[in-house]
Design a protein around this motif. Structure first.
Motif, PDB file in Angstrom:
ATOM      1  N   GLU A  37      30.116  44.799  36.641  1.00  0.00           N
ATOM      2  CA  GLU A  37      31.492  44.670  36.140  1.00  0.00           C
ATOM      3  C   GLU A  37      31.708  45.554  34.918  1.00  0.00           C
ATOM      4  N   ALA A  38      30.692  45.632  34.045  1.00  0.00           N
ATOM      5  CA  ALA A  38      30.810  46.469  32.852  1.00  0.00           C
ATOM      6  C   ALA A  38      30.916  47.942  33.241  1.00  0.00           C
ATOM      7  N   VAL A  39      30.126  48.362  34.230  1.00  0.00           N
ATOM      8  CA  VAL A  39      30.207  49.746  34.696  1.00  0.00           C
ATOM      9  C   VAL A  39      31.594  50.020  35.259  1.00  0.00           C
ATOM     10  N   SER A  67      36.980  46.736  24.158  1.00  0.00           N
ATOM     11  CA  SER A  67      36.967  45.333  23.735  1.00  0.00           C
ATOM     12  C   SER A  67      37.985  44.496  24.505  1.00  0.00           C
ATOM     13  N   ALA A  68      38.931  45.152  25.153  1.00  0.00           N
ATOM     14  CA  ALA A  68      39.932  44.426  25.948  1.00  0.00           C
ATOM     15  C   ALA A  68      39.447  44.170  27.374  1.00  0.00           C
ATOM     16  N   LYS A  69      38.288  44.722  27.734  1.00  0.00           N
ATOM     17  CA  LYS A  69      37.775  44.559  29.094  1.00  0.00           C
ATOM     18  C   LYS A  69      37.125  43.185  29.265  1.00  0.00           C
ATOM     19  N   GLY A  70      37.160  42.701  30.489  1.00  0.00           N
ATOM     20  CA  GLY A  70      36.638  41.368  30.766  1.00  0.00           C
ATOM     21  C   GLY A  70      35.153  41.215  30.543  1.00  0.00           C
ATOM     22  N   SER A  71      34.399  42.312  30.651  1.00  0.00           N
ATOM     23  CA  SER A  71      32.942  42.229  30.492  1.00  0.00           C
ATOM     24  C   SER A  71      32.485  42.366  29.047  1.00  0.00           C
ATOM     25  N   TYR A  72      33.398  42.715  28.163  1.00  0.00           N
ATOM     26  CA  TYR A  72      33.010  43.025  26.777  1.00  0.00           C
ATOM     27  C   TYR A  72      32.372  41.820  26.085  1.00  0.00           C
TER      28      TYR A  72
END
Length: 281
Positions: A37-39, A67-72
């Motif tokens: 998910e982070a990738v 930082s707004a991404k779900g995996s952050y």
């Protein structure tokens, strides 16, 4: 303990160092899903270091948009070394791939992307990833190093297409050798002279970085290698200079006098090569 005998743990043998039963398996599906998910959140524009920083929640101001991404920050519990090992595992299994990229400034670099299989794995909620639990990871050390060297190969070939090619079989043989210094590659006669000139230094550098990240102990049992007392750039300078005395070690820019005096035995050649030869596995 040995077969047929009951004994108190000695703390020295492999069985005591890692009590996990041989053949034990561990389900790391949740952690693998976080990495993938982070990738995906990074859009295939960043390398492993930035993906790891995203998961750790330490991307910094330069990549504040992550930082707004779900995996952050959701992988902070794993630790950077564990995430790196998991990335290596996913690359070996074909779920992640290195893609050559070029920055706006014209610089070439290698980014992590989901492969077609990786995207399908991530979209399927029933997907699972089970690895060998013993030793803290499912990918064999030589496979993890191969994945790292493959990343180096892709990045350098993207920047310099004229570099002599390295087959996968040759690269796997280099990874199995775990060279700490270009001279070890030359002695092994795995590469042609043209390949040595182009690849020996970056591949040996990758092997050294791999050893440092794994935190392998020294032969004397020290849990914190003296390499960790020096910045990575200084470690590279030490390995390239191959000092043989404390005086030569102290003369290298960035090596504190107290480190040279106290750790010359571990940091000076031939102990440099001996350390890596015994501990990169």
């Amino acid at each position: 303990p040995h077969a047929g005998h009951e004994a108190a743990p000695c703390g020295a043998c492999d069985a005591c160092a890692d009590p996990t039963p041989a053949g034990a398996r561990e389900d790391v599906s949740g952690d693998a899903r976080l990495v993938l998910e982070a990738v995906r959140d990074c859009g295939g524009h960043f390398g492993a270091t930035t993906v790891i920083d995203c998961l750790q929640g330490t991307a910094g101001e330069r990549y504040a948009h992550l930082s707004a991404k779900g995996s952050y920050g959701r992988g902070a519990h794993l630790g950077k070394a564990a995430v790196r090992r998991l990335i290596d595992e996913l690359k070996v299994r074909g779920l992640l791939a290195d893609a050559p990229k070029r920055s706006r400034g014209g610089h070439s670099y290698s980014a992590l992307e989901l492969s077609a299989d990786g995207a399908a794995w991530l979209d399927d909620e029933a997907s699972a990833l089970v690895v060998d639990a013993r030793g803290g990871g499912g990918v064999a050390p030589e496979d993890a190093l191969y994945a790292r060297m493959d990343e180096v190969r892709a990045r350098l070939r993207a920047a310099q297409p004229s570099l002599p090619p390295l087959t996968n079989a040759t690269l796997r043989a280099v990874a199995a050798l775990r060279p700490a210094h270009p001279a070890e590659l030359e002695a092994a006669a795995l590469l042609t002279r043209q390949q040595l000139d182009a690849w020996a230094k970056p591949l040996a550098r990758a092997a050294r970085a791999h050893a440092r990240e794994r935190g392998d102990p020294l032969p004397d049992g020290t849990t914190r290698p003296p390499w960790t007392l020096l910045p990575p750039a200084v470690v590279e300078a030490v390995c390239d200079a191959r000092p043989t005395t404390a005086g030569e070690l102290a003369a290298i820019a960035g090596v504190p006098a107290e480190v040279a005096a106290r750790h010359a035995h571990e940091l000076c050649s031939p102990f440099v090569s001996r350390y890596f030869a015994r501990n990169v596995s």
